[in-house]
Design an enzyme around this catalytic site. Sequence first.
Site, PDB file in Angstrom:
ATOM      1  N   ARG A   1      59.826  50.612  39.355  1.00 60.56           N
ATOM      2  CA  ARG A   1      59.458  50.913  37.963  1.00 60.56           C
ATOM      3  C   ARG A   1      58.299  51.894  37.968  1.00 60.56           C
ATOM      4  NH1 ARG A   1      57.144  46.239  35.188  1.00 60.56           N
ATOM      5  NH2 ARG A   1      55.214  47.397  35.391  1.00 60.56           N
TER       6      ARG A   1
ATOM      7  N   GLU B   1      51.230  54.308  37.393  1.00 58.39           N
ATOM      8  CA  GLU B   1      51.470  53.867  38.771  1.00 58.39           C
ATOM      9  C   GLU B   1      52.967  53.784  39.013  1.00 58.39           C
ATOM     10  OE1 GLU B   1      51.134  49.876  39.988  1.00 58.39           O
ATOM     11  OE2 GLU B   1      51.642  49.043  38.040  1.00 58.39           O
TER      12      GLU B   1
ATOM     13  N   ASN C   1      55.689  51.225  40.845  1.00 61.40           N
ATOM     14  CA  ASN C   1      55.845  49.886  41.439  1.00 61.40           C
ATOM     15  C   ASN C   1      57.066  49.844  42.334  1.00 61.40           C
ATOM     16  OD1 ASN C   1      53.743  48.226  39.940  1.00 61.40           O
ATOM     17  ND2 ASN C   1      54.820  49.243  38.265  1.00 61.40           N
TER      18      ASN C   1
ATOM     19  N   SER D   1      58.568  43.782  37.140  1.00 64.06           N
ATOM     20  CA  SER D   1      59.035  42.707  36.258  1.00 64.06           C
ATOM     21  C   SER D   1      59.369  43.200  34.851  1.00 64.06           C
ATOM     22  CB  SER D   1      57.989  41.597  36.212  1.00 64.06           C
ATOM     23  OG  SER D   1      56.766  42.136  35.835  1.00 64.06           O
TER      24      SER D   1
ATOM     25  N   LYS E   1      48.501  52.270  45.812  1.00 60.08           N
ATOM     26  CA  LYS E   1      47.870  53.286  44.949  1.00 60.08           C
ATOM     27  C   LYS E   1      47.361  54.473  45.776  1.00 60.08           C
ATOM     28  CE  LYS E   1      47.974  50.216  41.410  1.00 60.08           C
ATOM     29  NZ  LYS E   1      48.595  48.898  41.528  1.00 60.08           N
TER      30      LYS E   1
ATOM     31  N   LYS F   1      40.682  51.609  41.238  1.00 56.45           N
ATOM     32  CA  LYS F   1      41.781  50.693  41.578  1.00 56.45           C
ATOM     33  C   LYS F   1      41.813  50.348  43.057  1.00 56.45           C
ATOM     34  CE  LYS F   1      44.952  52.740  38.194  1.00 56.45           C
ATOM     35  NZ  LYS F   1      46.360  53.070  37.926  1.00 56.45           N
TER      36      LYS F   1
ATOM     37  N   GLU G   1      48.557  44.631  43.236  1.00 58.99           N
ATOM     38  CA  GLU G   1      49.592  44.637  42.204  1.00 58.99           C
ATOM     39  C   GLU G   1      49.434  43.415  41.313  1.00 58.99           C
ATOM     40  OE1 GLU G   1      51.680  47.010  41.665  1.00 58.99           O
ATOM     41  OE2 GLU G   1      50.930  48.096  43.388  1.00 58.99           O
ATOM     42  N   GLY G   2      50.026  43.502  40.141  1.00 59.36           N
ATOM     43  CA  GLY G   2      50.136  42.307  39.306  1.00 59.36           C
ATOM     44  C   GLY G   2      49.111  42.228  38.187  1.00 59.36           C
TER      45      GLY G   2
ATOM     46  N   ARG H   1      55.481  48.319  27.155  1.00 56.28           N
ATOM     47  CA  ARG H   1      54.465  47.270  27.022  1.00 56.28           C
ATOM     48  C   ARG H   1      53.356  47.788  26.126  1.00 56.28           C
ATOM     49  NH1 ARG H   1      52.719  46.013  32.886  1.00 56.28           N
ATOM     50  NH2 ARG H   1      53.223  48.215  32.927  1.00 56.28           N
TER      51      ARG H   1
HETATM   52  P1  ADP Z   1      48.852  47.000  38.492  1.00 56.87           P
HETATM   53  O1  ADP Z   1      49.636  47.388  39.706  1.00 56.87           O
HETATM   54  O2  ADP Z   1      47.929  45.864  38.747  1.00 56.87           O
HETATM   55  O3  ADP Z   1      49.716  46.810  37.286  1.00 56.87           O
HETATM   56  P2  ADP Z   1      47.963  49.472  37.195  1.00 56.87           P
HETATM   57  O4  ADP Z   1      47.648  50.713  37.932  1.00 56.87           O
HETATM   58  O5  ADP Z   1      49.251  49.470  36.461  1.00 56.87           O
HETATM   59  O6  ADP Z   1      47.874  48.239  38.214  1.00 56.87           O
HETATM   60  O7  ADP Z   1      46.787  49.155  36.188  1.00 56.87           O
HETATM   61  C1  ADP Z   1      46.833  48.058  35.308  1.00 56.87           C
HETATM   62  C2  ADP Z   1      46.666  48.526  33.868  1.00 56.87           C
HETATM   63  O8  ADP Z   1      45.473  49.289  33.740  1.00 56.87           O
HETATM   64  C3  ADP Z   1      47.763  49.425  33.364  1.00 56.87           C
HETATM   65  O9  ADP Z   1      48.860  48.669  32.881  1.00 56.87           O
HETATM   66  C4  ADP Z   1      47.065  50.202  32.264  1.00 56.87           C
HETATM   67  O10 ADP Z   1      47.014  49.455  31.071  1.00 56.87           O
HETATM   68  C5  ADP Z   1      45.652  50.334  32.802  1.00 56.87           C
HETATM   69  N1  ADP Z   1      45.507  51.624  33.504  1.00 56.87           N
HETATM   70  C6  ADP Z   1      45.684  51.834  34.822  1.00 56.87           C
HETATM   71  N2  ADP Z   1      45.484  53.141  35.129  1.00 56.87           N
HETATM   72  C7  ADP Z   1      45.196  53.761  33.976  1.00 56.87           C
HETATM   73  C8  ADP Z   1      44.875  55.119  33.618  1.00 56.87           C
HETATM   74  N3  ADP Z   1      44.804  56.078  34.530  1.00 56.87           N
HETATM   75  N4  ADP Z   1      44.635  55.389  32.324  1.00 56.87           N
HETATM   76  C9  ADP Z   1      44.679  54.422  31.379  1.00 56.87           C
HETATM   77  N5  ADP Z   1      44.950  53.133  31.645  1.00 56.87           N
HETATM   78  C10 ADP Z   1      45.209  52.795  32.931  1.00 56.87           C
HETATM   79 MG    MG Z   2      51.723  47.669  39.833  1.00 62.62          MG
HETATM   80 MG    MG Z   3      50.851  48.225  36.374  1.00 63.19          MG
END
Ligand code: ADP
Ligand code: MG
Ligand code: MG
Length: 508
Positions: free
Chosen positions: A129, A151, A153, A158, A331, A393, A397-398, A484
């Site tokens: 995803r 990101e 995945n 999920s 990441k 970051k 994950e999660g 989402r």
């Molecule tokens: P995970 O793998 O834990 O889901 P993410 O990289 O998706 O990690 O980060 C979790 C959440 O943080 C994302 O769903 C988003 O809401 C927010 N986020 C992450 N990176 C960004 C970004 N560059 N700009 C804005 N929001 C972000």
């Molecule tokens: Mg993720």
């Molecule tokens: Mg995410």
Amino acid sequence: MTDYPPELSAEEQNFIFTELKDWSIAHGLAVRPAPSFVQQSQDPAGVLATTAPVTIFPSLFPRRCFEEGLSIQKAYNELYSAIARDEDWLQGIVEELVHVDDFVAKLWQTHLAVKKTGYVQGLSLGLFRSDYMVHEDPSHSNPAPGLKQVEFNTIASSFGGLSSQVSAMHRYLLNLGAYPSSTSAIIKADALKQSQSTLQLAKGLAAGHKAYGESRCKRSLCVLFVVQDPERNVFDQRHLEYALLEEYGVRSFRLPFGKTLAYTALDEDQTLIYTPPHSPSISYEVTTIYFRAGYSPDDYVKEEDWEARLHLEKSRAIKCPSILTQLAGCKKVQQVLATPHSPHLKRFLPDDAVASRLLKTFAPIYPLDKSDAGKEARKLATDPSSSTRYVLKPQREGGGNNIYRKAIPPFLQKLPETQWPAYILMEMIEPPPLKNAIIRNGVLERGGVICELGVYGVCLWRDGSVSGEEGEILENFEAGYLLRTKGDQSEEGGVAAGFGAVDSCCLV
Ligand code: ADP
Ligand code: MG
Ligand code: MG
């Protein structure tokens, strides 16, 4: 469209709420209740379910961005399957992390341990995803909205099951005439996008199952869902299991990750045998392991859990995903790909036209190491006036693991500098302001929201290094979408982590 969605009268709101809470349970748009919502003593048999956090209205989403996201998914599948097949390249990434990230180190050691005895399965499955937000650059002469990737995945992506349900629910509310007439020019049948994620992800699992071939030991074949226990988001997974059986005739079983060694065994030729506790006299040959657990250090409570992962990885079953595919989702990989003028993207995607479409979706991401770019990023991250434009970051994950904006400098101050390279620094994507109403645990929250589009992708490939044959992609398709939506006061967006809601796209 600042007046979208419209205010609802108390009667309109009650009507929609009643429809929504009944439709969602009747169609499995549901989760097990959080312990903070229903205590275990109130539900000792664990029979209760409640509506998943959902938006009342479908959120507005630019059609061009939506279509672009879906149409580049096959290229992203190709990219990540190529990374997962390039062990040498991944090793270079992992080497930068092993000293600072125990989890990545453990995954890599597990891969090396399997390699020692030899991988026996050359096929690999990804149910991916790719997550995006809409980004408008006001400083640009043409501030047309574009997609920027949050990101990618590669494990346990999920909400594919619930996403199909929420788009069907919004359509139901439209067809019923539940939305105020003032929305009729916006919420129209051809603007609402039905997500095909349930069927398409099940199709991906079925493709893996079929490609595995005949049983080697004259047993019935099955797919194994390796899951967390307890799992509140169980219905999301159940939709895939039911579609797998009903649409593709493939049987699957759920196995809590912690019970792996108790109920599975390896034959002398590494065939994975699953003996369900409910019928110990019948055992099955596992064609495909679908990991919905194992992505977080929290899943590995005891040393035996790492043994369990090794045991599964050694097996002949197709892994969804393999360890190398899981590591490709770090990441750090995303950061390295996004490095300006780097040769990496071209290595995996030789077609410049394809690569340049993906490149447009990359947001600036920096390492926090001792390279020149890393030193520059360290300045940005530790300065309170610039850190507000970034998110920090780790390789996790999660949801719930990131550090945002002004929290970054004090966080880094407490962290020994030797640990900084475990993180990447990413520019915050700033999507245009939107509004919606979210129902969570029966409570309606209204206000500004931020939407995140996820595009699912299925890729099945053969890793040439295992069989000595040419590597090749056997299946590659886009597999539906997820929207989402979270309140704009929250930085995190995870639905399961308690921040966001599932939503669907109303294209504008
Ligand atoms: P995970 O793998 O834990 O889901 P993410 O990289 O998706 O990690 O980060 C979790 C959440 O943080 C994302 O769903 C988003 O809401 C927010 N986020 C992450 N990176 C960004 C970004 N560059 N700009 C804005 N929001 C972000
Ligand atoms: Mg993720
Ligand atoms: Mg995410």
